[in-house]
Design a protein around this motif. Sequence first.
Motif, mmCIF file in Angstrom:
data_model
loop_
_atom_site.group_PDB
_atom_site.id
_atom_site.type_symbol
_atom_site.label_atom_id
_atom_site.label_comp_id
_atom_site.label_asym_id
_atom_site.label_seq_id
_atom_site.Cartn_x
_atom_site.Cartn_y
_atom_site.Cartn_z
ATOM 1 N N THR A 1 -10.480 54.170 4.424
ATOM 2 C CA THR A 1 -9.997 52.947 3.785
ATOM 3 C C THR A 1 -10.266 51.731 4.668
ATOM 4 O OG1 THR A 1 -8.268 54.159 2.606
ATOM 5 C CG2 THR A 1 -7.960 51.784 2.863
ATOM 6 N N ALA A 2 -9.927 51.848 5.949
ATOM 7 C CA ALA A 2 -10.151 50.733 6.875
ATOM 8 C C ALA A 2 -11.642 50.512 7.097
ATOM 9 C CB ALA A 2 -9.449 51.019 8.201
ATOM 10 N N ARG A 3 -12.405 51.605 7.155
ATOM 11 C CA ARG A 3 -13.846 51.482 7.380
ATOM 12 C C ARG A 3 -14.530 50.786 6.211
ATOM 13 N NH1 ARG A 3 -15.146 56.833 8.464
ATOM 14 N NH2 ARG A 3 -15.803 57.199 6.343
ATOM 15 N N LEU A 4 -14.121 51.132 4.990
ATOM 16 C CA LEU A 4 -14.715 50.498 3.814
ATOM 17 C C LEU A 4 -14.353 49.023 3.727
ATOM 18 C CD1 LEU A 4 -14.402 53.243 1.053
ATOM 19 C CD2 LEU A 4 -16.500 52.290 2.008
ATOM 20 N N ALA A 5 -13.198 48.659 4.237
ATOM 21 C CA ALA A 5 -12.822 47.244 4.246
ATOM 22 C C ALA A 5 -13.795 46.442 5.111
ATOM 23 C CB ALA A 5 -11.396 47.084 4.759
ATOM 24 N N ILE A 6 -14.153 47.006 6.267
ATOM 25 C CA ILE A 6 -15.118 46.349 7.151
ATOM 26 C C ILE A 6 -16.494 46.313 6.491
ATOM 27 C CG2 ILE A 6 -16.311 46.504 9.385
ATOM 28 C CD1 ILE A 6 -13.757 47.848 10.478
ATOM 29 N N VAL B 1 -13.791 64.681 9.041
ATOM 30 C CA VAL B 1 -12.743 63.986 9.794
ATOM 31 C C VAL B 1 -12.930 62.479 9.678
ATOM 32 C CG1 VAL B 1 -11.844 63.531 12.100
ATOM 33 C CG2 VAL B 1 -12.328 65.875 11.413
ATOM 34 N N LEU B 2 -14.185 62.030 9.833
ATOM 35 C CA LEU B 2 -14.467 60.600 9.726
ATOM 36 C C LEU B 2 -14.200 60.074 8.318
ATOM 37 C CD1 LEU B 2 -17.775 60.315 11.786
ATOM 38 C CD2 LEU B 2 -15.521 59.451 12.434
ATOM 39 N N SER B 3 -14.213 60.967 7.343
ATOM 40 C CA SER B 3 -14.008 60.559 5.950
ATOM 41 C C SER B 3 -12.555 60.705 5.505
ATOM 42 C CB SER B 3 -14.905 61.397 5.025
ATOM 43 O OG SER B 3 -16.261 61.147 5.303
ATOM 44 N N SER B 4 -11.656 61.012 6.429
ATOM 45 C CA SER B 4 -10.249 61.118 6.072
ATOM 46 C C SER B 4 -9.786 59.794 5.465
ATOM 47 C CB SER B 4 -9.398 61.470 7.289
ATOM 48 O OG SER B 4 -9.457 60.443 8.257
ATOM 49 N N ASP C 1 -31.665 67.301 11.325
ATOM 50 C CA ASP C 1 -33.033 66.817 11.159
ATOM 51 C C ASP C 1 -33.133 65.615 10.235
ATOM 52 O OD1 ASP C 1 -32.405 68.070 8.827
ATOM 53 O OD2 ASP C 1 -34.001 69.568 8.912
ATOM 54 N N ALA C 2 -32.014 64.903 10.025
ATOM 55 C CA ALA C 2 -32.030 63.731 9.146
ATOM 56 C C ALA C 2 -30.771 62.910 9.377
ATOM 57 C CB ALA C 2 -32.109 64.173 7.678
ATOM 58 N N MET C 3 -30.802 61.679 8.885
ATOM 59 C CA MET C 3 -29.602 60.849 8.846
ATOM 60 C C MET C 3 -28.954 61.027 7.481
ATOM 61 S SD MET C 3 -29.463 59.366 11.834
ATOM 62 C CE MET C 3 -28.223 58.078 11.608
ATOM 63 N N VAL C 4 -27.629 61.123 7.461
ATOM 64 C CA VAL C 4 -26.904 61.333 6.210
ATOM 65 C C VAL C 4 -25.984 60.140 5.966
ATOM 66 C CG1 VAL C 4 -25.279 62.809 4.968
ATOM 67 C CG2 VAL C 4 -26.987 63.839 6.489
ATOM 68 N N TYR C 5 -26.060 59.559 4.772
ATOM 69 C CA TYR C 5 -25.208 58.421 4.440
ATOM 70 C C TYR C 5 -23.756 58.874 4.290
ATOM 71 C CZ TYR C 5 -29.246 55.418 3.673
ATOM 72 O OH TYR C 5 -30.397 54.683 3.850
ATOM 73 N N LEU C 6 -22.896 58.279 5.100
ATOM 74 C CA LEU C 6 -21.473 58.610 5.088
ATOM 75 C C LEU C 6 -20.701 57.662 4.177
ATOM 76 C CD1 LEU C 6 -19.082 60.199 6.395
ATOM 77 C CD2 LEU C 6 -19.051 58.445 8.179
ATOM 78 N N ASP C 7 -21.033 56.376 4.234
ATOM 79 C CA ASP C 7 -20.385 55.364 3.394
ATOM 80 C C ASP C 7 -21.417 54.342 2.964
ATOM 81 O OD1 ASP C 7 -17.648 55.906 2.940
ATOM 82 O OD2 ASP C 7 -17.177 55.397 5.016
ATOM 83 N N ALA D 1 -18.860 46.931 16.286
ATOM 84 C CA ALA D 1 -17.809 46.962 17.307
ATOM 85 C C ALA D 1 -16.439 47.180 16.660
ATOM 86 C CB ALA D 1 -17.821 45.669 18.120
ATOM 87 N N ASP D 2 -16.210 46.540 15.516
ATOM 88 C CA ASP D 2 -14.945 46.735 14.791
ATOM 89 C C ASP D 2 -14.809 48.182 14.320
ATOM 90 O OD1 ASP D 2 -14.325 44.087 15.136
ATOM 91 O OD2 ASP D 2 -14.983 43.465 13.128
ATOM 92 N N LEU D 3 -15.898 48.752 13.838
ATOM 93 C CA LEU D 3 -15.872 50.144 13.385
ATOM 94 C C LEU D 3 -15.620 51.105 14.544
ATOM 95 C CD1 LEU D 3 -18.862 49.875 10.905
ATOM 96 C CD2 LEU D 3 -16.512 50.469 10.263
ATOM 97 N N ALA D 4 -16.248 50.836 15.680
ATOM 98 C CA ALA D 4 -16.034 51.675 16.861
ATOM 99 C C ALA D 4 -14.584 51.581 17.320
ATOM 100 C CB ALA D 4 -16.982 51.249 17.985
#
Length: 262
Positions: free
Chosen positions: A91-96, A83-86, A116-122, A250-253
């Motif tokens: 597009t807006a997240r990558l701009a930030i 969902v977060l990767s829609s 049990d780990a952190m996963v890179y989303l972007d 804060a912009d991402l949130a």
Amino acid sequence: MPEDEAAKSSGIPTNMRLLMVLEAVAKAGVPLTPTEVNATLGLPKPTVHRLFHTLETEGFLQRDLDGRSYAPGQRIRRLSVNVLSSLRVRTARLAILNRVAEEIGETCNIATPDRDAMVYLDRVETKWPLRIQLPVGTAVPFHCTASGKMYLSTLKSSHQDRYLASARLERRTPRTMVDPAALKREIEEIKVRGYSADDEEFMTGMTAVAVPIRDEQSRLLSTLSVHAPIQRVSLEELKSYIPLLNRAAADLAALLLEEDTG
């Protein structure tokens, strides 16, 4: 009153009950028992236990270490990442993220906690030829990364203690903290100062800092981090970018909140 009739009296349509259980567990942010969830749903006890059993069997929920409470399972965690990767949000997240990476000049990442780990989303890579390869989808440990320690610092003390008592704190470099007491102190300091650091704890020659991206209830959704080779940037230099990272977080949130309400 028969169970089916009691369930109908709750006013919750049959096709909504599984979704409402998942919503309650996800919203809580901590493992819950069926009884705790049912305090708001008001379903018959056998019905709510059957719903939990179905969701556990299908991988949407999983039992916590106490054997009684449940947390989001792998399928619901993967669903949230999708969902977060829609396209619209990403597009807006990558701009930030691009804006921050451009200003700092180093690789910036957004990571989400998995079981049990952190996963890179972007990820936006530095333009320098010397870079550290950790592509989107990479899973990295909690105990020795800036993003992982940031996540640990947001857990309740009891959950931190449970993690430290059961996790295998693998030594990845000579600087990795493998003493639970020392890591606990570090986590407590992170909670106070609001950012975390990786001083060559995950990879020799790499340093990083991370800040939290929080939802409207101040719960950690993901982390925003920057990492770089120490040949080019010291840890102290990276720390000078914490205010910039916090503004971007804060912009991402706000972007995610806008998506929820839009």
